[in-house]
Design a protein around this motif. Structure first.
Motif, short mmCIF file in Angstrom:
data_model
loop_
_atom_site.label_atom_id
_atom_site.label_comp_id
_atom_site.label_asym_id
_atom_site.label_seq_id
_atom_site.Cartn_x
_atom_site.Cartn_y
_atom_site.Cartn_z
N UNK A 137 -4.37 -11.58 2.58
CA UNK A 137 -3.34 -12.18 1.74
C UNK A 137 -2.74 -13.37 2.48
N UNK A 138 -2.96 -14.56 1.93
CA UNK A 138 -2.36 -15.76 2.49
C UNK A 138 -1.14 -16.13 1.66
N UNK A 139 -0.05 -16.50 2.35
CA UNK A 139 1.22 -16.76 1.68
C UNK A 139 1.45 -18.24 1.49
N UNK A 140 2.07 -18.58 0.36
CA UNK A 140 2.46 -19.95 0.08
C UNK A 140 3.83 -20.00 -0.56
N UNK A 141 4.53 -21.11 -0.36
CA UNK A 141 5.84 -21.28 -1.00
C UNK A 141 6.01 -22.71 -1.45
N UNK A 142 6.93 -22.91 -2.39
CA UNK A 142 7.18 -24.23 -2.94
C UNK A 142 8.63 -24.34 -3.36
N UNK A 143 9.18 -25.54 -3.24
CA UNK A 143 10.54 -25.81 -3.69
C UNK A 143 10.59 -26.36 -5.11
N UNK A 144 9.41 -26.71 -5.67
CA UNK A 144 9.40 -27.30 -7.01
C UNK A 144 8.29 -26.75 -7.90
N UNK A 145 7.48 -25.84 -7.40
CA UNK A 145 6.39 -25.29 -8.17
C UNK A 145 5.17 -26.18 -8.25
N UNK A 146 5.22 -27.33 -7.58
CA UNK A 146 4.11 -28.29 -7.62
C UNK A 146 3.51 -28.50 -6.23
N UNK A 147 4.36 -28.78 -5.25
CA UNK A 147 3.92 -29.04 -3.89
C UNK A 147 4.07 -27.76 -3.06
N UNK A 148 2.96 -27.29 -2.51
CA UNK A 148 2.93 -25.98 -1.87
C UNK A 148 2.71 -26.10 -0.37
N UNK A 149 3.37 -25.21 0.37
CA UNK A 149 3.12 -25.03 1.80
C UNK A 149 2.45 -23.68 1.98
N UNK A 182 0.85 -1.19 0.00
CA UNK A 182 0.00 0.00 0.00
C UNK A 182 0.88 1.24 0.00
N UNK A 183 1.83 1.27 0.94
CA UNK A 183 2.83 2.32 0.97
C UNK A 183 4.02 1.81 1.77
N UNK A 184 4.99 2.68 2.02
CA UNK A 184 6.23 2.24 2.67
C UNK A 184 6.03 1.75 4.10
N UNK A 185 4.91 2.11 4.71
CA UNK A 185 4.66 1.69 6.09
C UNK A 185 3.48 0.73 6.22
N UNK A 186 3.00 0.21 5.09
CA UNK A 186 1.96 -0.80 5.14
C UNK A 186 2.18 -1.76 3.96
N UNK A 187 2.76 -2.91 4.28
CA UNK A 187 3.06 -3.89 3.23
C UNK A 187 3.18 -5.27 3.85
N UNK A 188 3.08 -6.29 3.01
CA UNK A 188 3.34 -7.68 3.39
C UNK A 188 4.33 -8.23 2.37
N UNK A 193 16.08 -21.94 -5.99
CA UNK A 193 14.93 -21.44 -6.74
C UNK A 193 13.67 -21.76 -5.95
N UNK A 194 12.89 -20.73 -5.65
CA UNK A 194 11.71 -20.88 -4.81
C UNK A 194 10.52 -20.24 -5.50
N UNK A 195 9.39 -20.93 -5.47
CA UNK A 195 8.15 -20.39 -5.99
C UNK A 195 7.36 -19.77 -4.84
N UNK A 196 6.79 -18.61 -5.07
CA UNK A 196 6.06 -17.87 -4.03
C UNK A 196 4.68 -17.50 -4.53
N UNK A 197 3.69 -17.56 -3.64
CA UNK A 197 2.33 -17.16 -3.98
C UNK A 197 1.73 -16.29 -2.88
N UNK A 198 0.93 -15.32 -3.31
CA UNK A 198 0.06 -14.55 -2.42
C UNK A 198 -1.37 -14.73 -2.92
N UNK A 199 -2.22 -15.32 -2.06
CA UNK A 199 -3.62 -15.53 -2.41
C UNK A 199 -4.46 -14.43 -1.78
N UNK A 200 -5.12 -13.62 -2.62
CA UNK A 200 -5.89 -12.47 -2.16
C UNK A 200 -7.36 -12.83 -2.06
#
Length: 736
Positions: free
Chosen positions: A686-698, A624-630, A668-675
Motif C-alpha cells: 500500500x503506497x500512500x498519497x495526499x493532496x491539498x486540492x485533489x489534483x496535484x498529488x504527493x 487486517x486487525x487491531x494490531x496490523x494496520x496502515x 480539506x485533504x484528499x488521501x489515497x492508498x494504492x494497492x
C-alpha cells in the motif's frame, strides 16, 4: 537522527586507534555494479553516514557511535571506513579513543551524527555530544568540533562547543544534534543543526569554523524535521531533512524530504510552495521506502562521483532484521548508496523509484584519465615549463598536458594549491579555466573572458577542488573546498564549438595538482517514474454518502455519533486510539477489490494551526486487525499538522508502531492508498498519497501486509475528543 526513540546505546567503547589500522586499499579497476548495503563488508549497522573524498583520492565514511557488528555490544566512537570505489569498504578505526572527549563533555557522553568538511585548510568534524557538564541533565546536547590533517585523523577536539546546550521553553534542553556545515559563495561558513525538540536552525560560523557567531535562524519546524544537509545547485540552496521516527524497528518510516531557497537562511519551500518552517510544514519527498526490504530510509549526505553524477548516502533498516542483537535494542541501520537525480529542479532517488535492493550500476570513481601522482613517472604527460612529482602531487609552472584525450561530454577536475603562482587551472581543448587574482575565469580561444569573484580573503594556498563540466556547447566550472555541493564560485559559458582536446594543467608560478581526472559526463535523468495509475471508478465498492450508510460497511466498535447527512459522513473525533494494546477506536470498514486498485477519500478536519491538540486525526486505513494496520490521516502532532502514514504490526510478541510522513495537509485533504500485490511474494503493498486540492498529488511510503492476509479499507476519526472537532468525509471511492 531521532536517537531518543531508540533503545539505549551501550556506554562501553572499543579501543581501536587509527594509528594501528590497516593500509589504504589500492586503487584498481572499479566495479561495474554494486548492491546495498555497501557497509555489509565491515558493519551490520553504520547509522547517520557521511562520505568525503580525501586528499589521497580515497573515500571516507563516518558513522554514529554504535557497535558495528551483532554480538559486539561495544560502541565505536565515530567509526571510519575507507574505499577506493564507494562500493567495497574497509573499517579503518575509530576517530576517538574510549577516553577521548571534549573537556566540556560529561563522562559517558556519546558522539552521534558526524559531519566532516574542509574548512580553512583543514578537516573539521562536527559531532553531536549527548551529555555535557553544563547541567545535571543527561541529555543537554551540544555540537562539538574536532580537527585533523586528513579524514583518517588524528582527530583533536576543540576546547569549546560550536553550539552550546540550549535550555528549552518546555523544560530540559533543546535537541542540539545532527550538525551539518555549509560554505557559501561569499566564503561564509554556516552550521545547520537541531531536531524535533527545537526544530532545525542555521547559524553563521567563525572563519575557522569552530564557533557559532550571530543569531540563529529557524529553517525547519520542530516536531517534524532533523538530520539536515544542504547543497547549492543552480543558485538554489536545497535543505534535505529527515522526518518521522528513525528507530521503530520493523515499523520505522523515516524518510528524506527537501525544500529550497535563494538564501542559506531560508525560507525553504517545497515543490508546491509550502514552507518548511510553519505549522502545516511542506517537504518534497526525496527518498522513501518502496516496498522492498528497506524501510526507515533517512539521515542522508550527498556526494558526487568523477562523472558528475550525484549520489545519496543514507541509512536504512532491513525489515526482516530490524535490530542489532535482540528485539527492541539498537536499531540495525546499515549504510546504503543510491543515485540522486535532479528532475525539473528537484532531487529524487533513482528517478523516484526509491532505495535499491539488487545489482545497480556503480559510481564512476576512476576516470579515463586518473592521475594520483603516486610515483615520479610523468611519461603520460607533455611538459612545458618545469614540473616534478613530490609528496603525492605534481608541482610546477607552465603547462602539463595529458597524452590522454576524451571527446564528447566530459567532466574534468583537479585538487589544486597555489603555493607561489598568481593563477592556476585547467585547459580542456580550446578552453582555459583558472583561479587567481580574486576570480574564477573561463575563456575560450579567440573569445573574451567570463569571470566571477572569489570570496574575499580566500587562501588559494589551501587545497581546493576545481571541476569543469562540458555538455554540448555549455561549460560550467566550479571551485569548492571539498566537492560537497558548497561551491565558492561557479561560472558558465556557452562555447562557440564543443571543447574537444586533451586536458592540461596550467600554472603561472608554482602550483600543486592532485587527483586529476577526466571522465565521460553522466547522462542526466529527465523524467521520474510514473505514480500509481488510477483507473476507472468502481462504483460497486465505492460510497458517495448520498443516501445513508451503504450496507457494505462493517463496524469495528461502532460509533453511533458517526452519521451520514447532506451527502457526507460526519464523525466526531473520538478520544480513542488503535496504537498499542488499548485498541478502543472505532473503525468503519468495507471489503476491497482484488488485484491492484486505488482507494481515495476527501476529508475535512479543522485542526487550525500551531496549537497543541495531540493527536487528533481523521483519514483512511488499510486494516487486517487491531494490531496490523496502515493508517493514513491528517493529524495534529504537537504544534504541527501533518499527513502521517502510521503502521502497526505484531513483532516479538507485542505490537510495534511507527510511521512516515506523506505531503502537507489542508483543512480539506484528499488521501489515497494504492494497492498492489507483489507478483513474487504475494505481499499486499500500500503506497500512500495526499493532496491539498485533489489534483496535484504527493506520493510517499509503502507499507506491506503478508500474502495470507486480506486487508479491508476503511475510515477512522480518533486521537482525542478535546477540543471537539468533527471529521467530514465526502466519499470513499475505489478505482481499478
Amino acid at each position: 537522527m531521532g536517537h531518543l526513540h531508540r533503545g539505549g546505546v551501550l556506554a562501553a567503547v572499543l579501543a581501536l586507534m587509527l594509528t594501528t589500522t590497516a593500509a589504504p586499499p589500492a586503487a584498481g579497476a572499479a566495479p561495474d555494479r554494486y548492491r546495498n548495503p555497501v557497509s555489509a563488508g565491515y558493519a551490520d549497522t553504520f547509522a547517520d553516514p557521511v562520505v568525503v573524498r580525501g586528499d589521497d583520492g580515497l573515500w571516507y565514511a563516518f558513522g554514529t557511535s554504535d557497535p558495528l557488528r551483532e554480538g559486539e555490544r561495544q560502541a565505536h566512537r565515530v567509526p571510519i571506513a575507507r574505499s577506493a570505489d564507494l562500493v567495497d569498504w574497509t573499517y579503518v578505526g575509530d576517530a576517538f579513543a574510549p577516553d577521548q572527549r571534549p573537556s566540556w563533555a560529561a563522562p559517558g557522553a556519546m558522539l552521534w551524527a558526524p559531519d566532516v568538511r574542509r574548512v580553512a585548510g583543514r578537516w573539521v568534524m562536527y559531532v553531536t555530544v549527548t551529555d555535557t557538564t553544563v547541567s545535571a541533565d543527561t541529555f543537554d546536547t551540544a555540537v562539538g568540533a574536532a580537527t585533523a590533517p586528513t579524514p583518517a585523523g588524528p582527530w583533536t577536539f576543540a576546547d569549546e562547543p560550536v553550539v552550546a546546550p540550549r535550555p528549552g521553553g518546555g523544560g530540559g534542553y533543546l535537541w542540539t544534534i545532527d550538525p551539518s556545515q555549509f560554505t557559501d559563495v561569499d566564503g561564509r561558513n554556516y552550521l545547520y543543526y537541531g531536531s524535533y525538540y527545537g526544530g532545525v536552525s542555521v547559524t553563521e560560523l567563525s572563519t575557522d569554523g569552530l564557533r557559532a557567531v550571530g543569531a540563529p535562524t529557524l529553517v525547519a519546524i520542530d516536531n517534524k524535521f532533523e538530520g539536515s544537509y544542504v547543497v547549492r545547485r543552480d543558485g538554489w540552496y536545497y535543505l534535505f531533512a529527515s522526518t518521522a521516527n528513525c528507530c521503530a524497528g520493523p515499523a520505522t518510516g523515516y524518510s528524506v524530504q527537501v525544500g529550497r531557497s535563494r538564501s542559506p537562511r531560508g525560507p525553504f519551500v517545497d515543490r508546491d510552495g509550502q514552507r518548511l518552517d510553519v505549522s502545516r510544514a511542506g517537504g518534497t519527498p526525496v527518498l522513501t521506502q518502496n516496498g522492498n526490504r528497506w524501510i526507515g530510509t533517512g539521515h542522508n549526505a550527498v556526494l558526487t562521483d568523477l562523472s558528475g553524477q550525484d549520489w545519496i548516502v543514507y541509512h536504512a533498516i532491513d525489515r526482516a532484521d530490524p535490530y542489532l542483537d535482540e528485539p527492541f535494542g539498537i536499531n540495525e541501520r546499515p549504510m546504503l548508496l543510491d543515485r540522486l537525480d535532479w528532475v525539473a529542479g528537484w532531487p529524487t532517488v533513482n528517478a523516484g523509484a526509491g532505495p535499491s535492493d539488487g545489482p545497480r550500476p556503480a559510481p564512476v570513481t576512476t576516470g579515463h584519465l586518473d592521475a594520483r601522482f603516486d610515483s615520479a613517472d610523468l611519461t603520460g604527460w607533455r611538459a612545458e615549463g618545469t614540473w616534478r612529482v613530490a609528496d603525492g602531487q605534481v608541482i610546477g609552472t607552465g603547462a602539463l598536458t595529458s597524452r590522454t584525450a576524451l571527446g564528447g561530454d566530459v567532466r574534468a577536475e583537479a585538487d589544486l594549491r597555489l603555493t607561489g603562482a598568481d593563477t592556476a587551472g585547467l585547459r580542456l581543448g580550446r578552453v582555459d579555466v583558472w583561479v587567481g587574482g580574486g576570480r574564477l575565469t573561463v575563456r575560450e580561444a579567440g573569445g573574451t573572458a567570463t569571470e566571477v569573484p572569489l570570496p574575499a580573503g580566500l587562501d588559494l594556498a589551501d587545497r581546493h577542488n576545481l571541476a569543469v563540466e562540458v555538455r554540448g556547447r555549455r561549460l560550467v566550472a566550479e571551485l569548492s573546498p571539498a566537492r560537497l555541493g558548497d561551491q565558492l564560485a561557479v561560472v558558465a559559458l556557452e562555447l562557440a564549438r564543443p571543447a574537444a582536446g586533451p586536458l592540461a594543467l596550467l600554472a603561472s608560478g608554482a602550483a600543486g595538482f592532485d587527483n586529476v581526472s577526466l571522465a565521460r559526463l553522466y547522462r542526466p535523468v529527465r523524467h521520474t517514474v510514473a505514480p500509481p495509475a488510477v483507473g476507472p471508478l468502481l462504483p460497486g465498492y465505492s460510497d458517495e454518502f448520498t443516501d445513508g450508510l451503504d450496507p457494505a460497511w462493517r463496524w469495528v466498535r461502532r460509533n453511533p455519533a458517526a452519521t451520514v447527512t447532506d451527502g457526507a459522513l460526519r464523525w466526531p473525533v473520538e478520544s480513542t486510539d488503535l496504537v498499542g494494546t488499548g485498541n478502543t477506536a472505532g473503525v468503519l470498514l468495507r471489503d476491497a477489490p482484488t488485484g491492484d486498485y486505488v482507494a481515495e477519500t476527501k476529508v475535512t478536519l479543522d485542526l487550525g494551526a500551531d496549537t497543541v491538540r495531540n493527536y487528533q486525526q481523521a483519514g483512511m486505513i488499510a486494516y487486517v486487525d487491531d494490531d496490523r494496520f496502515a493508517r493514513l490521516a491528517q493529524v495534529a502532532i504537537w504544534n504541527t499538522r501533518q499527513v502521517e502514514y502510521g503502521y502497526e504490526l505484531p513483532f516479538a510478541g507485542q505490537p510495534v508502531y511507527g510511521g512516515s510522513i506523506v505531503g502537507t495537509p489542508a483543512t480539506t485533504t484528499w488521501l489515497r492508498l494504492a494497492h498492489h500485490v507483489d507478483p513474487v511474494t504475494g505481499e499486499h503493498e500500500f503506497r500512500a498519497g495526499s493532496s491539498r486540492d485533489g489534483v496535484h498529488w504527493t506520493w510517499g511510503a509503502v507499507w506491506t501486509f503478508p500474502a495470507d492476509t486480506t486487508p479491508r479499507i476503511g475510515l477512522v476519526a480518533q486521537g482525542g475528543a478535546q477540543p471537539a472537532v468533527t471529521a467530514e468525509f465526502d466519499y470513499l471511492r475505489f478505482y481499478g
